[in-house]
Motif scaffolding. Structure first.
Motif, mmCIF file in Angstrom:
data_model
loop_
_atom_site.group_PDB
_atom_site.id
_atom_site.type_symbol
_atom_site.label_atom_id
_atom_site.label_comp_id
_atom_site.label_asym_id
_atom_site.label_seq_id
_atom_site.Cartn_x
_atom_site.Cartn_y
_atom_site.Cartn_z
ATOM 1 N N PHE A 87 0.864 -1.189 0.000
ATOM 2 C CA PHE A 87 0.000 0.000 0.000
ATOM 3 C C PHE A 87 0.895 1.233 0.000
ATOM 4 O O PHE A 87 2.112 1.147 0.218
ATOM 5 C CB PHE A 87 -0.951 0.000 1.212
ATOM 6 C CG PHE A 87 -0.269 -0.005 2.546
ATOM 7 C CD1 PHE A 87 0.032 1.181 3.214
ATOM 8 C CD2 PHE A 87 0.068 -1.198 3.157
ATOM 9 C CE1 PHE A 87 0.651 1.177 4.442
ATOM 10 C CE2 PHE A 87 0.698 -1.225 4.405
ATOM 11 C CZ PHE A 87 0.995 -0.036 5.043
ATOM 12 N N ASP A 88 0.283 2.380 -0.261
ATOM 13 C CA ASP A 88 1.033 3.631 -0.344
ATOM 14 C C ASP A 88 1.133 4.275 1.036
ATOM 15 O O ASP A 88 0.107 4.554 1.681
ATOM 16 C CB ASP A 88 0.352 4.587 -1.327
ATOM 17 C CG ASP A 88 1.109 5.904 -1.459
ATOM 18 O OD1 ASP A 88 2.184 5.905 -2.076
ATOM 19 O OD2 ASP A 88 0.607 6.926 -0.926
ATOM 20 N N TRP A 89 2.363 4.540 1.490
ATOM 21 C CA TRP A 89 2.560 5.091 2.822
ATOM 22 C C TRP A 89 1.944 6.475 2.961
ATOM 23 O O TRP A 89 1.326 6.795 3.975
ATOM 24 C CB TRP A 89 4.049 5.162 3.160
ATOM 25 C CG TRP A 89 4.305 5.684 4.552
ATOM 26 C CD1 TRP A 89 4.343 4.958 5.702
ATOM 27 C CD2 TRP A 89 4.527 7.057 4.934
ATOM 28 N NE1 TRP A 89 4.579 5.787 6.787
ATOM 29 C CE2 TRP A 89 4.700 7.071 6.343
ATOM 30 C CE3 TRP A 89 4.612 8.253 4.223
ATOM 31 C CZ2 TRP A 89 4.942 8.250 7.039
ATOM 32 C CZ3 TRP A 89 4.847 9.425 4.933
ATOM 33 C CH2 TRP A 89 5.010 9.423 6.316
ATOM 34 N N HIS A 90 2.091 7.328 1.967
ATOM 35 C CA HIS A 90 1.613 8.713 2.054
ATOM 36 C C HIS A 90 0.095 8.770 2.149
ATOM 37 O O HIS A 90 -0.458 9.585 2.895
ATOM 38 C CB HIS A 90 2.127 9.513 0.867
ATOM 39 C CG HIS A 90 3.616 9.570 0.804
ATOM 40 N ND1 HIS A 90 4.368 10.329 1.654
ATOM 41 C CD2 HIS A 90 4.501 8.922 0.000
ATOM 42 C CE1 HIS A 90 5.661 10.166 1.385
ATOM 43 N NE2 HIS A 90 5.756 9.319 0.381
ATOM 44 N N ALA A 91 -0.597 7.912 1.424
ATOM 45 C CA ALA A 91 -2.057 7.858 1.536
ATOM 46 C C ALA A 91 -2.460 7.345 2.917
ATOM 47 O O ALA A 91 -3.402 7.861 3.543
ATOM 48 C CB ALA A 91 -2.626 6.959 0.441
ATOM 49 N N HIS A 92 -1.736 6.352 3.398
ATOM 50 C CA HIS A 92 -2.007 5.802 4.729
ATOM 51 C C HIS A 92 -1.774 6.842 5.814
ATOM 52 O O HIS A 92 -2.504 6.913 6.814
ATOM 53 C CB HIS A 92 -1.110 4.576 4.944
ATOM 54 C CG HIS A 92 -1.075 4.064 6.338
ATOM 55 N ND1 HIS A 92 -2.161 3.496 6.975
ATOM 56 C CD2 HIS A 92 -0.061 4.045 7.256
ATOM 57 C CE1 HIS A 92 -1.831 3.136 8.196
ATOM 58 N NE2 HIS A 92 -0.564 3.457 8.403
ATOM 59 N N VAL A 94 -2.287 9.982 5.904
ATOM 60 C CA VAL A 94 -3.291 11.045 6.039
ATOM 61 C C VAL A 94 -4.157 10.816 7.270
ATOM 62 O O VAL A 94 -4.356 11.710 8.102
ATOM 63 C CB VAL A 94 -4.161 11.119 4.758
ATOM 64 C CG1 VAL A 94 -5.310 12.102 4.966
ATOM 65 C CG2 VAL A 94 -3.320 11.516 3.564
ATOM 66 N N ASP A 95 -4.679 9.603 7.414
ATOM 67 C CA ASP A 95 -5.508 9.287 8.571
ATOM 68 C C ASP A 95 -4.657 8.920 9.791
ATOM 69 O O ASP A 95 -5.016 9.240 10.925
ATOM 70 C CB ASP A 95 -6.460 8.135 8.251
ATOM 71 C CG ASP A 95 -7.512 8.520 7.225
ATOM 72 O OD1 ASP A 95 -7.943 9.690 7.235
ATOM 73 O OD2 ASP A 95 -7.889 7.665 6.414
ATOM 74 N N ARG A 136 6.414 14.414 2.551
ATOM 75 C CA ARG A 136 7.501 13.471 2.372
ATOM 76 C C ARG A 136 8.604 13.684 3.401
ATOM 77 O O ARG A 136 9.450 12.846 3.587
ATOM 78 C CB ARG A 136 8.067 13.567 0.958
ATOM 79 C CG ARG A 136 7.066 13.105 -0.088
ATOM 80 C CD ARG A 136 7.689 13.005 -1.463
ATOM 81 N NE ARG A 136 6.721 12.495 -2.410
ATOM 82 C CZ ARG A 136 6.545 11.212 -2.666
ATOM 83 N NH1 ARG A 136 7.247 10.321 -2.025
ATOM 84 N NH2 ARG A 136 5.650 10.823 -3.549
ATOM 85 N N CYS A 383 5.940 -1.264 3.282
ATOM 86 C CA CYS A 383 4.517 -1.296 3.623
ATOM 87 C C CYS A 383 3.944 -2.668 3.285
ATOM 88 O O CYS A 383 3.878 -3.047 2.109
ATOM 89 C CB CYS A 383 3.765 -0.205 2.865
ATOM 90 S SG CYS A 383 4.373 1.464 3.227
ATOM 91 N N LYS A 396 -2.150 -2.990 8.379
ATOM 92 C CA LYS A 396 -1.163 -2.269 7.585
ATOM 93 C C LYS A 396 0.100 -2.069 8.418
ATOM 94 O O LYS A 396 0.157 -1.199 9.282
ATOM 95 C CB LYS A 396 -1.730 -0.928 7.110
ATOM 96 C CG LYS A 396 -2.847 -1.075 6.087
ATOM 97 C CD LYS A 396 -3.297 0.267 5.539
ATOM 98 C CE LYS A 396 -4.336 0.089 4.440
ATOM 99 N NZ LYS A 396 -4.770 1.385 3.865
#
Length: 417
Positions: A87-92, A94-95, A136, A383, A396
């Motif tokens: 999975f994408d760390w940056h999207a993860h 956010v929350d 980042r 990830c 995750k």
């Protein structure tokens, strides 16, 4: 009364003790015996049924042990595949950043120090009352200036509420962490409690190179990382160190239990040492290792001690050697689930057994490595989605992966293995 039963398994007979007072084997209801059996045959039949049940139990235990590959399991194979971008760390993030900010605010409220300065690695204070921005470059490294090129200062921590230093005992390098880890390994005295990291050669191919002749591990534990290296690279020379003498004994026992060649087992060089202490630097100088492993060890000490550990890793390497590191990453699911009362400082927590857990951003990790004298070759988030099929959960997991090179010397090309 049946006290012992032999379960003859392929290649190795085993005995299972049925102690008085122990739970009885729950056998499935058996059909009535076929007609025409003699009285002697009828008396033997229940024993045959018990033998068959024990055989099935032992086979199940052996299959499970082989699948999970605990330390000491013989004939361990490498992992069939290696994941690092499920999975994408940056999207993860956010929350996850919001969850960590709420966790920290709750911890301050519980401690009665809401909106007081937090601690940074260099002893300077920084107010942290808002959720860290998602970018980042982690806000943790921004606040604590982990990316600065200057040396880490050893000033005492800034005072918290009431003029007392926050985390005073956890911010001063010393043997206190070693005592807690020694107690931990004594409590879990069986090495088979720990799972082997069978992915280690897939993550760090240089460990399988014929040009890698000497590998050291700092914080070896009972061998979860170094034993798979030995099992799949018989020519390599091994040096290990840990702050706990108990886990080093477990490592030697596990090497025997795995069936490693006697010559290889006897060649293991080990010593008990606090690798975060500047007074122990002489034990690392001149070891000349081609590679140093630090696996989930840096996160077990305070930020003020982390740089000294990396400096000792640098001392142990030959020029051109590499530091190979994997550890807990920022916004790992484990971090998000830690209760506020275990919060100590930004991204640092104390487990129930008293040991520490720190969660790194890649920016602060690469900054630590540079200050310790390394050239950063790789530093990224790993990830991985860990599935619990029984409970229908997907977790995750976030780790940090780093390859850092000591300047000078000859570089080993992992592709030429």
């Amino acid at each position: 009364m049946l006290r012992w039963a032999d379960a003859f398994l392929p290649g190795k007979p085993s005995r299972v003790a049925l102690q008085p007072g122990a739970p009885r084997l729950q056998l499935e209801p058996q059909p009535p015996p076929p007609p025409g059996l003699s009285a002697a045959q009828r008396r033997v039949l229940p024993d045959v049924q018990v033998h068959s049940e024990l055989h099935s139990i032992m086979e199940s235990v052996r299959a499970k042990a082989q699948k999970t590959s605990y330390v000491g399991t013989p004939a361990v194979k490498l992992a069939g595949e290696y994941h690092e971008a499920d999975f994408d760390w940056h999207a993860h993030a956010v929350d996850a950043a919001r969850v960590v900010a709420e966790q920290e605010a709750a911890a301050h409220a519980l401690s009665g120090i809401l909106d007081t300065p937090g601690l940074c690695q260099d002893g300077q204070s920084q107010r942290r009352t808002q959720a860290p921005p998602v970018s980042r470059r982690s806000s943790v490294s921004n606040a604590c200036d982990h990316e600065s090129n200057g040396q880490t200062k050893s000033n005492p921590p800034s005072p918290g509420a009431g003029g007392q230093p926050l985390l005073q005992s956890d911010s001063v390098p010393g043997p206190f962490e070693g005592k807690k880890w020694e107690a931990f390994y004594r409590e879990h005295s069986a090495a088979r409690f720990y799972k082997l990291r069978r992915y280690v050669l897939l993550e760090f191919p240089v460990l399988a190179s014929p040009e890698t002749l000497h590998v050291m591990e700092i914080g070896c534990g009972c061998g979860s990382s170094i034993l798979p290296v030995m099992a799949n690279n018989h020519h390599v020379r091994i040096t290990v160190t840990d702050v706990s003498s108990t886990c080093i004994d477990q490592l030697h026992s596990a090497a025997y239990g795995m069936g490693l060649p006697e010559k290889q087992r006897k060649s293991i060089q080990s010593f008990v040492c606090d690798s975060t202490s500047p007074t122990e630097a002489h034990r690392f100088v001149g070891l000349g290792a081609d590679a140093v492993l630090v696996m989930f060890t840096l996160s077990a000490v305070t930020p003020m001690q982390q740089e000294e550990m990396l400096r000792n890793a640098e001392r142990a390497l030959r020029p051109g050697g590499v530091l190979l590191l994997r550890d807990h990453g920022l916004y790992d699911m484990v971090q998000l689930r830690i209760p506020p009362e275990q919060w100590l400082a930004p991204n640092m927590y104390k487990r129930g057994d008293g040991t520490l857990a720190y969660f790194f951003s890649i920016d602060e990790l690469s900054g630590l490595a540079r200050r310790a004298g390394f050239v950063v070759e790789e530093c990224r988030y790993v990830c991985v989605i860990s599935s619990n099929k029984k409970r229908g959960l997907e977790l995750k997991r976030v780790f940090v992966h780093g390859v850092f090179r000591k300047p000078g010397g000859v570089k080993i090309d992992a592709e030429r293995q």
